[in-house]
Each structure stands twice: as structure tokens, then as C-alpha cells.
Design a protein around this motif. Structure first.
Motif, PDB file in Angstrom:
ATOM      1  N   LEU A  27      32.180 -24.977   7.711  1.00 57.77           N
ATOM      2  CA  LEU A  27      31.893 -23.593   8.092  1.00 57.77           C
ATOM      3  C   LEU A  27      33.122 -22.702   7.957  1.00 57.77           C
ATOM      4  CD1 LEU A  27      29.772 -24.478  11.237  1.00 57.77           C
ATOM      5  CD2 LEU A  27      28.926 -23.172   9.276  1.00 57.77           C
TER       6      LEU A  27
ATOM      7  N   TYR B 245      29.973 -16.422   5.202  1.00 57.83           N
ATOM      8  CA  TYR B 245      28.764 -16.820   5.925  1.00 57.83           C
ATOM      9  C   TYR B 245      28.931 -16.579   7.422  1.00 57.83           C
ATOM     10  CZ  TYR B 245      25.272 -19.746   8.163  1.00 57.83           C
ATOM     11  OH  TYR B 245      24.263 -20.199   8.971  1.00 57.83           O
ATOM     12  N   LEU B 246      30.090 -16.926   7.977  1.00 60.01           N
ATOM     13  CA  LEU B 246      30.327 -16.732   9.404  1.00 60.01           C
ATOM     14  C   LEU B 246      30.222 -15.259   9.775  1.00 60.01           C
ATOM     15  CD1 LEU B 246      33.321 -19.200   9.914  1.00 60.01           C
ATOM     16  CD2 LEU B 246      30.920 -19.579  10.522  1.00 60.01           C
TER      17      LEU B 246
ATOM     18  N   GLN C 246      34.042 -18.138   5.182  1.00 55.84           N
ATOM     19  CA  GLN C 246      34.187 -17.010   6.105  1.00 55.84           C
ATOM     20  C   GLN C 246      33.094 -15.963   5.913  1.00 55.84           C
ATOM     21  OE1 GLN C 246      37.509 -16.158   8.132  1.00 55.84           O
ATOM     22  NE2 GLN C 246      37.281 -18.367   8.272  1.00 55.84           N
TER      23      GLN C 246
ATOM     24  N   VAL D  75      32.588 -18.331  16.113  1.00 59.89           N
ATOM     25  CA  VAL D  75      31.272 -18.466  15.488  1.00 59.89           C
ATOM     26  C   VAL D  75      31.159 -19.844  14.836  1.00 59.89           C
ATOM     27  CG1 VAL D  75      29.696 -17.570  13.718  1.00 59.89           C
ATOM     28  CG2 VAL D  75      31.052 -15.977  15.100  1.00 59.89           C
ATOM     29  N   ALA D  76      32.220 -20.274  14.159  1.00 61.26           N
ATOM     30  CA  ALA D  76      32.215 -21.606  13.540  1.00 61.26           C
ATOM     31  C   ALA D  76      32.026 -22.701  14.584  1.00 61.26           C
ATOM     32  CB  ALA D  76      33.512 -21.830  12.767  1.00 61.26           C
TER      33      ALA D  76
ATOM     34  N   ILE E 248      35.885 -15.126  14.591  1.00 61.87           N
ATOM     35  CA  ILE E 248      35.219 -15.810  13.482  1.00 61.87           C
ATOM     36  C   ILE E 248      35.236 -17.320  13.695  1.00 61.87           C
ATOM     37  CG2 ILE E 248      35.331 -16.287  10.999  1.00 61.87           C
ATOM     38  CD1 ILE E 248      36.450 -13.437  10.650  1.00 61.87           C
ATOM     39  N   ASN E 249      36.372 -17.847  14.165  1.00 64.83           N
ATOM     40  CA  ASN E 249      36.451 -19.281  14.457  1.00 64.83           C
ATOM     41  C   ASN E 249      35.502 -19.680  15.587  1.00 64.83           C
ATOM     42  OD1 ASN E 249      38.316 -19.892  12.478  1.00 64.83           O
ATOM     43  ND2 ASN E 249      40.088 -19.606  13.816  1.00 64.83           N
TER      44      ASN E 249
ATOM     45  N   LEU F 156      28.303 -22.750  15.745  1.00 61.14           N
ATOM     46  CA  LEU F 156      27.389 -23.325  14.756  1.00 61.14           C
ATOM     47  C   LEU F 156      27.626 -24.824  14.593  1.00 61.14           C
ATOM     48  CD1 LEU F 156      27.348 -20.589  11.954  1.00 61.14           C
ATOM     49  CD2 LEU F 156      25.996 -20.733  14.045  1.00 61.14           C
TER      50      LEU F 156
ATOM     51  N   ARG G 217      32.340 -28.217  11.296  1.00 60.59           N
ATOM     52  CA  ARG G 217      33.176 -27.050  11.526  1.00 60.59           C
ATOM     53  C   ARG G 217      34.075 -26.779  10.321  1.00 60.59           C
ATOM     54  NH1 ARG G 217      37.969 -25.118  13.160  1.00 60.59           N
ATOM     55  NH2 ARG G 217      37.964 -23.435  14.717  1.00 60.59           N
TER      56      ARG G 217
END
Length: 371
Positions: A334, A340-341, A338, A104-105, A101-102, A108, A331
Motif C-alpha cells: 500500500l 491509491y491511498l 501513494q 490510511v495505509a 497517508i501512512n 487498510l 502495508r
């Protein structure tokens, strides 16, 4: 149809790193860059990272920034979070969900646009992994053991017994590229044998199974897009690595960054010069400042002059913190969302599954396995 003998693959992988082959690859890579500027729709790239820890500025300058450039140029971009590959050389997955998940952040925050690029997780695409079965039939045990990627990964494990997953690692990487029919892979020169293994698998599949129209292969021959960015070393002067703790993570704050750079290795000569051979640690810091400010490292060294290591580190700290400030701010926003990610990752997984299902259908058709 004449099939390439399986035992020839070792020669093909070795040839991919010969001086003559490297010159051809460099020339072709330059030509591809010109074609991207003219018609980016001709290309699809596949790239990604293993979620074994936080992404850092070495990743950023080595590959992440280039992905954003290619995406913004209009190239179809597929980005893999290689969660299954974590266990090739480890006994467990660790906090893999949090790391994915991080990641993905991070993507983005640096500018990857989920409406233009596909971000997906390895374990979420069953059809991709199902391609491993026919692909494994196209390689031999001997050539896998000779593969430079397998050798390097095995050495990194400290000579522990090799798992079947580690042995077949190059075929997993081939499936990652071939499932989406990527025809372009951004790599460094040290990764060319891995890409050549993918080309071997693609070629052998078409030689063995083919199609009604042999002129239209099932899989394209993916080409290399060589990185132009010099390697950024870790703060201790060795290769930047999450496991060594010598990195500046993308998500680190300015104060932590300053503390780490203050501890960075330099040398006793107060006069700062850019000399990567004789002064690799000093030159590495100069290169980092140059990348962050879009300046010449020699000019930066001349500016510091007799300012010594302290003056160098002060300048590098300011350059890094200024460059990454907007990325870090984005970041932080984002990571606070969580939901949204996860939605970005799930949408990417859905897209990747649609691509993989279509490719697997073609493979079954070619192999006569449609029932």
C-alpha cells in the motif's frame, strides 16, 4: 421546555466515572454487543487517531482490531484522522501529510475496507468544524477547565499556557461524534468523561433549540462500547507511547522488532510467571504473546518455565513477527502506491462532507438560521 443548567455539567462528567455508573456502562456495553450480533444496522460508530506519529501494536490491540471486528460485523464505521487535533498541544503540525497517508495505509493493511468504512481527515470537512460555533455556546469556561480530558492534556504539555484550542478540545471531540450522528463510540473507561461531554452538548442543543417534533432529537445520545482488551504496556514497562520510543510500530520489520523486544525490561527471576501486580514487565510481554497467539498468558508462562527473560523474549518475538507478517506485507504494498491511498482518503472526505453538510442543514433549521 426545561433546559439543563450549564453549571451542572461538571457533576455529570464526574458521575460518569463513579462505580455505580461504570457498572451500568459495562452492563449496557454487553447488551450492545448482543444487539450488534442481532442487528448491526442500528449502530454507527465514530473513532479515530491523531496523526502525531506511526501507529503501533498498542493501538492495534487496544482499538484498531476492534474496529475491523465491528466493520466486519456490519456496523457503519466512521474513522477520523484528527489532523486539526494535532495542534491542540503542539507548536506545529510536523510531517502531517506523510503521517496521515501512512495512517490510511495502516488502516487498510489491518483490514479496514474503504467500501464499508469511511476514512476522512478533520481539516477536509468544513461543515463539521462549523458546528463548533453553536456547540461552544452550550458549554462554560468553568466546566471546560474541570473536564478530565483538558486536565490530562494540560498536564502532558508541562504546564505551558493553555491554548484556546486545548481548552475547547472536548467540544471538538463532541463535534467529531455528533456531525455524523454516531450512536456508539468504542472507548476505554478513562474516556467516559469525554463521551459524557458529548452527550451533554447533544442534550443541551436539543433542549435549547429543539424541533417541530421534540420526540425526534437532532442528535442521538451516543453510548460507550467498552474495550475488553487489557492495556499493553510499552517495552520499558510504562504506558506505550510514541513520544517515549517504547513502541513496536505496525510498519516495523521483523529484525527491528526483534532488536526492540530484546531490550525490553523484565526482571532477575528466571522462573517466568504471569503476575501483573508483582511482575508487570514480564506479565506485559506474556500478555503480548497471548494476544498474538490467542492463548492464555498463564499457560505461556508455564511453557517457558525456567527459561528466563531470554526464553520469554524469544517466544514473544516469534509470536509478534508471525502475527504481524501479513499485515506488514500488505502495508508495504500500500505504501508503494501513494496515489491509491490518497484516492481512498479523498473518497472518504467526500462522504464525510456529504454527512456533515446534511447535519449542518438540520442545525440551521433548528436554530432558525435558514435564509
Amino acid at each position: 421546555m426545561t433546559e439543563t443548567p450549564l453549571d451542572d455539567a461538571g457533576d455529570e462528567l464526574a458521575a460518569s466515572t463513579s462505580d455505580a455508573s461504570l457498572r451500568r456502562t459495562e452492563a449496557r456495553s454487553a447488551e450492545i454487543e448482543r444487539q450488534i450480533a442481532t442487528d448491526p444496522s442500528k449502530f454507527r460508530i465514530m473513532t479515530g487517531d491523531r496523526p502525531t506519529g506511526a501507529l503501533h501494536i498498542g493501538h492495534y490491540f487496544g482499538s484498531l482490531a476492534n474496529r475491523v471486528r465491528l466493520q466486519n460485523a456490519g456496523v457503519d464505521t466512521i474513522i477520523l484522522i484528527a489532523d486539526y487535533q494535532v495542534i491542540t498541544d503542539r507548536d506545529g503540525t510536523g510531517p502531517i501529510r506523510e503521517r496521515a497517508i501512512n495512517m490510511v495505509a495502516d488502516y487498510l493493511a489491518i483490514g479496514i475496507d474503504p467500501t464499508r468504512s469511511t476514512i476522512y481527515a478533520h481539516s477536509a470537512v468544513p461543515a463539521l468544524n462549523q458546528l463548533l460555533l453553536p456547540f461552544l455556546s452550550l458549554v462554560t469556561d468553568a466546566e471546560l477547565r474541570r473536564n478530565p480530558t483538558v486536565k490530562a492534556e494540560l498536564e502532558a504539555t508541562g504546564d505551558r499556557p493553555m491554548s484556546g484550542l486545548l481548552l475547547t478540545y472536548p467540544v471538538h471531540q463532541a463535534a467529531d461524534i455528533l456531525f455524523c450522528k454516531a450512536n456508539l463510540v468504542p472507548v476505554g473507561k478513562d474516556q467516559l468523561p469525554h463521551l459524557e461531554q458529548t452527550r451533554v452538548v447533544a442534550r443541551r442543543f436539543d433542549e435549547r433549540y429543539g424541533r417541530a417534533n421534540p420526540a425526534v432529537p437532532v442528535f442521538p445520545q451516543a453510548e460507550a462500547l467498552l474495550s475488553k482488551v487489557p492495556t499493553v504496556l510499552g517495552l520499558d514497562g510504562t504506558k506505550m507511547s510514541k513520544s517515549k520510543g517504547n513502541v513496536i510500530e505496525l510498519g516495523m520489520d521483523a529484525d527491528t522488532t526483534a532488536r526492540l523486544i530484546k531490550k525490553a525490561v523484565t526482571d532477575s527471576d528466571r522462573h517466568i510467571t504471569y503476575d501483573p501486580v508483582k511482575r508487570p514487565e514480564v506479565s506485559n510481554l506474556l500478555m503480548l504473546a497471548a494476544l498474538c497467539t490467542d492463548r492464555d498468558p498463564v499457560a505461556i508462562a508455564d511453557e517457558i518455565g525456567d527459561g528466563g527473560g531470554g526464553g520469554l523474549k524469544k517466544l514473544v518475538t516469534a509470536a509478534v513477527n508471525e502475527y504481524f507478517a501479513p499485515i506488514r506485507a500488505k502495508r508495504a504494498e500500500l505504501v508503494a502506491d501513494q496515489g491509491y491511498l490518497l484516492s481512498v482518503l479523498r473518497e472518504g472526505n467526500a462522504r464525510a462532507n456529504a454527512i456533515a453538510d446534511a447535519t449542518l442543514d438540520e442545525v440551521r433549521q433548528a436554530m432558525g438560521m435558514v435564509y
